[in-house]
Design a protein around this motif. Structure first.
Motif, PDB file in Angstrom:
ATOM      1  N   ASP A  61       0.823  -1.217   0.000  1.00 50.03           N
ATOM      2  CA  ASP A  61       0.000   0.000   0.000  1.00 50.03           C
ATOM      3  C   ASP A  61       0.856   1.265   0.000  1.00 50.03           C
ATOM      4  O   ASP A  61       0.573   2.222  -0.736  1.00 50.03           O
ATOM      5  CB  ASP A  61      -0.963   0.012   1.183  1.00 50.03           C
ATOM      6  CG  ASP A  61      -2.058  -1.047   1.034  1.00 50.03           C
ATOM      7  OD1 ASP A  61      -2.255  -1.578  -0.082  1.00 50.03           O
ATOM      8  OD2 ASP A  61      -2.719  -1.344   2.057  1.00 50.03           O
ATOM      9  N   GLU A  64       2.428   1.716  -3.440  1.00 51.91           N
ATOM     10  CA  GLU A  64       1.457   2.267  -4.399  1.00 51.91           C
ATOM     11  C   GLU A  64       1.222   3.758  -4.161  1.00 51.91           C
ATOM     12  O   GLU A  64       1.129   4.534  -5.116  1.00 51.91           O
ATOM     13  CB  GLU A  64       0.136   1.496  -4.342  1.00 51.91           C
ATOM     14  CG  GLU A  64       0.233   0.095  -4.907  1.00 51.91           C
ATOM     15  CD  GLU A  64       0.601   0.053  -6.391  1.00 51.91           C
ATOM     16  OE1 GLU A  64       0.133   0.905  -7.167  1.00 51.91           O
ATOM     17  OE2 GLU A  64       1.387  -0.837  -6.772  1.00 51.91           O
ATOM     18  N   ARG A  65       1.129   4.170  -2.892  1.00 44.35           N
ATOM     19  CA  ARG A  65       0.986   5.605  -2.577  1.00 44.35           C
ATOM     20  C   ARG A  65       2.171   6.388  -3.119  1.00 44.35           C
ATOM     21  O   ARG A  65       2.011   7.457  -3.713  1.00 44.35           O
ATOM     22  CB  ARG A  65       0.920   5.821  -1.054  1.00 44.35           C
ATOM     23  CG  ARG A  65      -0.428   5.683  -0.452  1.00 44.35           C
ATOM     24  CD  ARG A  65      -0.443   6.007   1.046  1.00 44.35           C
ATOM     25  NE  ARG A  65       0.301   7.211   1.382  1.00 44.35           N
ATOM     26  CZ  ARG A  65       0.954   7.374   2.526  1.00 44.35           C
ATOM     27  NH1 ARG A  65       0.969   6.430   3.449  1.00 44.35           N
ATOM     28  NH2 ARG A  65       1.599   8.484   2.768  1.00 44.35           N
ATOM     29  N   THR A  67       4.387   5.538  -5.546  1.00 41.98           N
ATOM     30  CA  THR A  67       4.494   5.584  -7.010  1.00 41.98           C
ATOM     31  C   THR A  67       3.382   6.414  -7.642  1.00 41.98           C
ATOM     32  O   THR A  67       3.584   6.985  -8.708  1.00 41.98           O
ATOM     33  CB  THR A  67       4.529   4.176  -7.633  1.00 41.98           C
ATOM     34  OG1 THR A  67       3.363   3.447  -7.242  1.00 41.98           O
ATOM     35  CG2 THR A  67       5.793   3.439  -7.239  1.00 41.98           C
ATOM     36  N   SER A  68       2.230   6.509  -6.979  1.00 45.23           N
ATOM     37  CA  SER A  68       1.177   7.360  -7.556  1.00 45.23           C
ATOM     38  C   SER A  68       1.639   8.813  -7.615  1.00 45.23           C
ATOM     39  O   SER A  68       1.258   9.559  -8.521  1.00 45.23           O
ATOM     40  CB  SER A  68      -0.135   7.230  -6.791  1.00 45.23           C
ATOM     41  OG  SER A  68      -0.047   7.818  -5.523  1.00 45.23           O
ATOM     42  N   TYR A  69       2.478   9.224  -6.666  1.00 47.98           N
ATOM     43  CA  TYR A  69       3.050  10.571  -6.736  1.00 47.98           C
ATOM     44  C   TYR A  69       4.287  10.614  -7.626  1.00 47.98           C
ATOM     45  O   TYR A  69       4.395  11.454  -8.521  1.00 47.98           O
ATOM     46  CB  TYR A  69       3.411  11.120  -5.342  1.00 47.98           C
ATOM     47  CG  TYR A  69       4.185  12.404  -5.483  1.00 47.98           C
ATOM     48  CD1 TYR A  69       3.524  13.588  -5.836  1.00 47.98           C
ATOM     49  CD2 TYR A  69       5.569  12.427  -5.378  1.00 47.98           C
ATOM     50  CE1 TYR A  69       4.241  14.758  -6.036  1.00 47.98           C
ATOM     51  CE2 TYR A  69       6.281  13.593  -5.581  1.00 47.98           C
ATOM     52  CZ  TYR A  69       5.617  14.753  -5.913  1.00 47.98           C
ATOM     53  OH  TYR A  69       6.325  15.904  -6.141  1.00 47.98           O
ATOM     54  N   TYR A  71       5.347   8.844 -10.060  1.00 48.05           N
ATOM     55  CA  TYR A  71       5.109   8.661 -11.492  1.00 48.05           C
ATOM     56  C   TYR A  71       4.090   9.642 -12.062  1.00 48.05           C
ATOM     57  O   TYR A  71       3.810   9.631 -13.251  1.00 48.05           O
ATOM     58  CB  TYR A  71       4.659   7.229 -11.784  1.00 48.05           C
ATOM     59  CG  TYR A  71       5.706   6.182 -11.453  1.00 48.05           C
ATOM     60  CD1 TYR A  71       7.064   6.492 -11.423  1.00 48.05           C
ATOM     61  CD2 TYR A  71       5.340   4.890 -11.167  1.00 48.05           C
ATOM     62  CE1 TYR A  71       8.020   5.526 -11.125  1.00 48.05           C
ATOM     63  CE2 TYR A  71       6.290   3.913 -10.872  1.00 48.05           C
ATOM     64  CZ  TYR A  71       7.617   4.242 -10.855  1.00 48.05           C
ATOM     65  OH  TYR A  71       8.560   3.285 -10.574  1.00 48.05           O
ATOM     66  N   SER A  72       3.510  10.507 -11.210  1.00 52.55           N
ATOM     67  CA  SER A  72       2.604  11.558 -11.699  1.00 52.55           C
ATOM     68  C   SER A  72       3.416  12.589 -12.490  1.00 52.55           C
ATOM     69  O   SER A  72       4.655  12.577 -12.447  1.00 52.55           O
ATOM     70  CB  SER A  72       1.921  12.254 -10.518  1.00 52.55           C
ATOM     71  OG  SER A  72       2.863  13.064  -9.808  1.00 52.55           O
ATOM     72  N   ARG A 104       6.113   1.492 -16.438  1.00 54.71           N
ATOM     73  CA  ARG A 104       5.112   2.362 -15.828  1.00 54.71           C
ATOM     74  C   ARG A 104       3.736   2.046 -16.403  1.00 54.71           C
ATOM     75  O   ARG A 104       3.617   1.585 -17.532  1.00 54.71           O
ATOM     76  CB  ARG A 104       5.442   3.833 -16.102  1.00 54.71           C
ATOM     77  CG  ARG A 104       6.628   4.339 -15.321  1.00 54.71           C
ATOM     78  CD  ARG A 104       6.791   5.827 -15.504  1.00 54.71           C
ATOM     79  NE  ARG A 104       7.936   6.334 -14.771  1.00 54.71           N
ATOM     80  CZ  ARG A 104       8.074   7.603 -14.416  1.00 54.71           C
ATOM     81  NH1 ARG A 104       7.155   8.494 -14.745  1.00 54.71           N
ATOM     82  NH2 ARG A 104       9.140   7.996 -13.756  1.00 54.71           N
ATOM     83  N   LYS A 105       2.728   2.357 -15.625  1.00 56.62           N
ATOM     84  CA  LYS A 105       1.355   2.164 -16.083  1.00 56.62           C
ATOM     85  C   LYS A 105       1.115   3.074 -17.290  1.00 56.62           C
ATOM     86  O   LYS A 105       1.687   4.165 -17.380  1.00 56.62           O
ATOM     87  CB  LYS A 105       0.377   2.495 -14.961  1.00 56.62           C
ATOM     88  CG  LYS A 105       0.501   1.550 -13.775  1.00 56.62           C
ATOM     89  CD  LYS A 105      -0.365   1.986 -12.612  1.00 56.62           C
ATOM     90  CE  LYS A 105      -0.157   1.051 -11.438  1.00 56.62           C
ATOM     91  NZ  LYS A 105      -0.828   1.521 -10.240  1.00 56.62           N
ATOM     92  N   LYS A 107      -1.098   5.155 -18.073  1.00 52.02           N
ATOM     93  CA  LYS A 107      -1.475   6.547 -17.766  1.00 52.02           C
ATOM     94  C   LYS A 107      -0.263   7.394 -17.369  1.00 52.02           C
ATOM     95  O   LYS A 107      -0.297   8.611 -17.460  1.00 52.02           O
ATOM     96  CB  LYS A 107      -2.543   6.594 -16.677  1.00 52.02           C
ATOM     97  CG  LYS A 107      -2.071   6.143 -15.315  1.00 52.02           C
ATOM     98  CD  LYS A 107      -3.181   6.222 -14.287  1.00 52.02           C
ATOM     99  CE  LYS A 107      -2.734   5.834 -12.916  1.00 52.02           C
ATOM    100  NZ  LYS A 107      -1.750   6.695 -12.311  1.00 52.02           N
ATOM    101  N   ASP A 108       0.823   6.738 -16.928  1.00 54.56           N
ATOM    102  CA  ASP A 108       2.016   7.472 -16.491  1.00 54.56           C
ATOM    103  C   ASP A 108       3.075   7.601 -17.584  1.00 54.56           C
ATOM    104  O   ASP A 108       4.033   8.361 -17.427  1.00 54.56           O
ATOM    105  CB  ASP A 108       2.643   6.785 -15.276  1.00 54.56           C
ATOM    106  CG  ASP A 108       1.712   6.780 -14.074  1.00 54.56           C
ATOM    107  OD1 ASP A 108       0.954   7.755 -13.906  1.00 54.56           O
ATOM    108  OD2 ASP A 108       1.734   5.798 -13.307  1.00 54.56           O
TER     109      ASP A 108
END
Length: 140
Positions: A61, A64-65, A67-69, A71-72, A104-105, A107-108
């Motif tokens: 968790d 994921e928090r 990498t969400s930042y 890779y933004s 990367r996903k 979206k990224d």
């Protein structure tokens, strides 16, 4: 010899993502978030910041928090160039076609492309003949 095709990972080859990840962890996590015995946030090194290693230290968790930042677009824009990357890619471009890949996903991926453009790497990459969605493709 035919055209040499060179594939480079974006993260921790061109972008110093490990440094951005360690900085984020130091600013957003505490030692209470660490699940690995005997480890602290401050002792996590940039070279330990790939998913398979880091999830064992901070958990899924928190990874994921982070990498969400990271890779933004904002996080990617703040990521420095990996030391020696610009000089290395310039030399590689002299001997072959250089392509950038990323896990990367989708979206990224656009954030990475923008970073490459903003940091003057695009002049060395062979991408013009590929559709946008394949420029930086996930390698499984």
């Amino acid at each position: 010899m035919g055209n040499l095709i060179i594939l480079l990972d974006a993260d921790d080859v061109l972008l110093d993502t490990g440094s951005t990840k360690t900085k984020w962890m130091q600013e957003n996590l505490t030692d209470a978030d660490v699940i690995a015995p005997g480890r602290t946030i401050k002792d996590i090194q940039p070279y330990e910041c790939n998913r398979s290693v880091l999830e064992k230290i901070i958990g899924h968790d928190n990874y994921e928090r982070m990498t969400s930042y990271v890779y933004s677009q904002q996080g990617t824009d703040l990521t420095p160039v990996y030391k020696g990357a610009f000089e290395g890619i310039r030399e590689l471009a002299k001997i072959g076609e250089v392509h950038v890949i990323s896990a990367r996903k989708p979206k990224d991926v656009v954030n990475t492309r923008n970073w490459l453009r903003n940091n003057d790497f695009m002049n060395f990459l062979t991408i013009a003949r590929f559709p946008q969605q394949k420029i930086l493709n996930t390698l499984m």
